[in-house]
Design an enzyme around this catalytic site. Sequence first.
Site, PDB file in Angstrom:
ATOM      1  CD  GLU A 112     -12.193  -4.815   5.259  1.00  0.00           C
ATOM      2  OE1 GLU A 112     -13.078  -4.067   4.854  1.00  0.00           O
ATOM      3  OE2 GLU A 112     -11.087  -4.910   4.713  1.00  0.00           O
ATOM      4  CB  CYS A 125      -5.451 -12.905   5.771  1.00  0.00           C
ATOM      5  SG  CYS A 125      -4.526 -11.393   5.963  1.00  0.00           S
ATOM      6  CB  CYS A 132      -1.950   0.111  10.944  1.00  0.00           C
ATOM      7  SG  CYS A 132      -0.233  -0.321  11.282  1.00  0.00           S
ATOM      8  CB  CYS A 136       3.341   1.418   5.190  1.00  0.00           C
ATOM      9  SG  CYS A 136       4.114   0.556   6.559  1.00  0.00           S
ATOM     10  CB  CYS A 139      -0.366   0.026   3.797  1.00  0.00           C
ATOM     11  SG  CYS A 139      -1.501  -0.969   4.783  1.00  0.00           S
ATOM     12  CB  CYS A 356      -1.004  -7.751   0.723  1.00  0.00           C
ATOM     13  SG  CYS A 356      -0.576  -9.420   1.100  1.00  0.00           S
TER      14      CYS A 356
HETATM   15  N1  SAH Z   1       1.572  -4.733   9.604  1.00  0.00           N
HETATM   16  C1  SAH Z   1       2.128  -5.953   9.188  1.00  0.00           C
HETATM   17  C2  SAH Z   1       1.093  -6.941   8.697  1.00  0.00           C
HETATM   18  C3  SAH Z   1      -0.028  -6.401   7.858  1.00  0.00           C
HETATM   19  S1  SAH Z   1       0.451  -5.819   6.247  1.00  0.00           S
HETATM   20  C4  SAH Z   1       3.204  -5.712   8.141  1.00  0.00           C
HETATM   21  O1  SAH Z   1       3.305  -4.606   7.645  1.00  0.00           O
HETATM   22  O2  SAH Z   1       3.946  -6.640   7.875  1.00  0.00           O
HETATM   23  C5  SAH Z   1       0.789  -7.356   5.419  1.00  0.00           C
HETATM   24  C6  SAH Z   1       1.683  -7.235   4.223  1.00  0.00           C
HETATM   25  O3  SAH Z   1       1.051  -6.477   3.197  1.00  0.00           O
HETATM   26  C7  SAH Z   1       3.008  -6.553   4.504  1.00  0.00           C
HETATM   27  O4  SAH Z   1       4.072  -7.310   3.976  1.00  0.00           O
HETATM   28  C8  SAH Z   1       2.885  -5.233   3.764  1.00  0.00           C
HETATM   29  O5  SAH Z   1       4.134  -4.730   3.348  1.00  0.00           O
HETATM   30  C9  SAH Z   1       2.015  -5.625   2.592  1.00  0.00           C
HETATM   31  N2  SAH Z   1       1.306  -4.515   1.951  1.00  0.00           N
HETATM   32  C10 SAH Z   1       0.857  -3.387   2.521  1.00  0.00           C
HETATM   33  N3  SAH Z   1       0.230  -2.611   1.588  1.00  0.00           N
HETATM   34  C11 SAH Z   1       0.293  -3.280   0.421  1.00  0.00           C
HETATM   35  C12 SAH Z   1      -0.210  -3.040  -0.895  1.00  0.00           C
HETATM   36  N4  SAH Z   1      -0.919  -1.950  -1.173  1.00  0.00           N
HETATM   37  N5  SAH Z   1       0.036  -3.958  -1.847  1.00  0.00           N
HETATM   38  C13 SAH Z   1       0.722  -5.087  -1.565  1.00  0.00           C
HETATM   39  N6  SAH Z   1       1.182  -5.393  -0.347  1.00  0.00           N
HETATM   40  C14 SAH Z   1       0.970  -4.504   0.645  1.00  0.00           C
HETATM   41 FE1  SF4 Z   2       0.488  -1.047   9.195  1.00  0.00          FE
HETATM   42 FE2  SF4 Z   2      -0.079  -1.407   6.623  1.00  0.00          FE
HETATM   43 FE3  SF4 Z   2       2.378  -0.711   7.354  1.00  0.00          FE
HETATM   44 FE4  SF4 Z   2       1.495  -3.189   7.923  1.00  0.00          FE
HETATM   45  S1  SF4 Z   2       1.852  -2.323   5.880  1.00  0.00           S
HETATM   46  S2  SF4 Z   2       2.586  -1.782   9.289  1.00  0.00           S
HETATM   47  S3  SF4 Z   2      -0.694  -2.721   8.281  1.00  0.00           S
HETATM   48  S4  SF4 Z   2       0.539   0.531   7.621  1.00  0.00           S
END
Ligand code: SAH
Ligand code: SF4
Length: 363
Positions: A112, A125, A132, A136, A139, A356
């Site tokens: 996406e 974006c 991934c 995390c 996420c 995000c």
């Molecule tokens: N993998 C990279 C980029 C993609 S995630 C990273 O982690 O930085 C982009 C941003 O979205 C990151 O700052 C991450 O911490 C944030 N993010 C992930 N899950 C989220 C959520 N459920 N709500 C708000 N921000 C989130």
């Molecule tokens: Fe991967 Fe989501 Fe963690 Fe970014 S925030 S590193 S996309 S699992």
Amino acid sequence: MTPTPRRTTSDDAAARRPQPVRRVDLLGLSADEIAALGALDGAPRFRAAQVFRWLHRQRARSLAAMSNLPLELRSRLDGEVEIAVADVLREERSEDGSTKAVLRLADGRVVESVLIREKSKRTLCVSTQVGCAVGCVFCATGAAGLGRHLTAGEILRQVYDAEERLERESPGERLTNVVLMGMGEPLHNFEATRRALVNLTARAGRGLSPRRLTVSTSGYPERIGGLAREGPHVRLAISLTAATDELRTRLIPLNRRYPIASLVEAGAYYERTTRSRVTFEYVLLQGINDSRDDARRLGRLLRGRRVNLIPLNPHPYSTMKPPADETVELFHRSLKESGVISTVRWSKGRDIQAACGQLAARS
Ligand code: SAH
Ligand code: SF4
């Protein structure tokens, strides 16, 4: 670039078996690398520059579109390279004007990209991986694990196609910013990401200023160092989300390998070497990392640095919640009092699961 292996007689039996065709990702090559392709052997020097312009200025999706290249050259290229494509499966528009495009890649995988409209800014974006590997816990992308890395071409295709859709919908408008904050961890897919950044900022191509490009990462300090040394000097965002290693390891498992101190130090090195801005991202999770103590610890850690606070965007893959607005405000104020340059970032596109951490591309 994928080297073309030379075949010897002992390989002949293997060569007779049908092989999957692995062709070079043309969009990820520099003009010099295009010039070095077998297909351009003996061709005048300007042909490589012409191909590069077709790809990155005219956004050509096929060799057939490159009308001023000799047919014979196009057909030789066709045997050696491929140009990444992505079909729009569907587009969804948020109440706030953001649009999410669900894209199908050549092998059927789905990613996406999200176009965010904010005053005069048009930010895309983009994704760097299918899924991934970092995992995390807050996420949606992480919940699926890693499907595969995207090629540089697949990263660039998202940008060029989105720009074309934008120009079609709103004539005269162009993308002003690109952020690598979609699905995936860009520095886990370092080589393709760097190639995409190099070509996106190339003067002979799209010529986007590195200041208008942001890479967001959850870790990989050596690669942050690599980007600082090799360039391009884009803006960097480091996703911290916790002020102690114990908590960060629970939220972002990669922290076991690359703890907080290594990331803060890599950020400082990046800023010193590139004179480009580094921002720390902190996703606020109700009852987990949003207390006064958390704010004080983060304040001590990042005095004088920039922090973006992102209240969690909820999604079906986690039961975590964002804090109440007053808690967000208190946290923000506490950081400011500690000398942190703090900003609260309310995500766009929450209603269409485009914000995000909500990108999952499951359908
Ligand atoms: N993998 C990279 C980029 C993609 S995630 C990273 O982690 O930085 C982009 C941003 O979205 C990151 O700052 C991450 O911490 C944030 N993010 C992930 N899950 C989220 C959520 N459920 N709500 C708000 N921000 C989130
Ligand atoms: Fe991967 Fe989501 Fe963690 Fe970014 S925030 S590193 S996309 S699992």
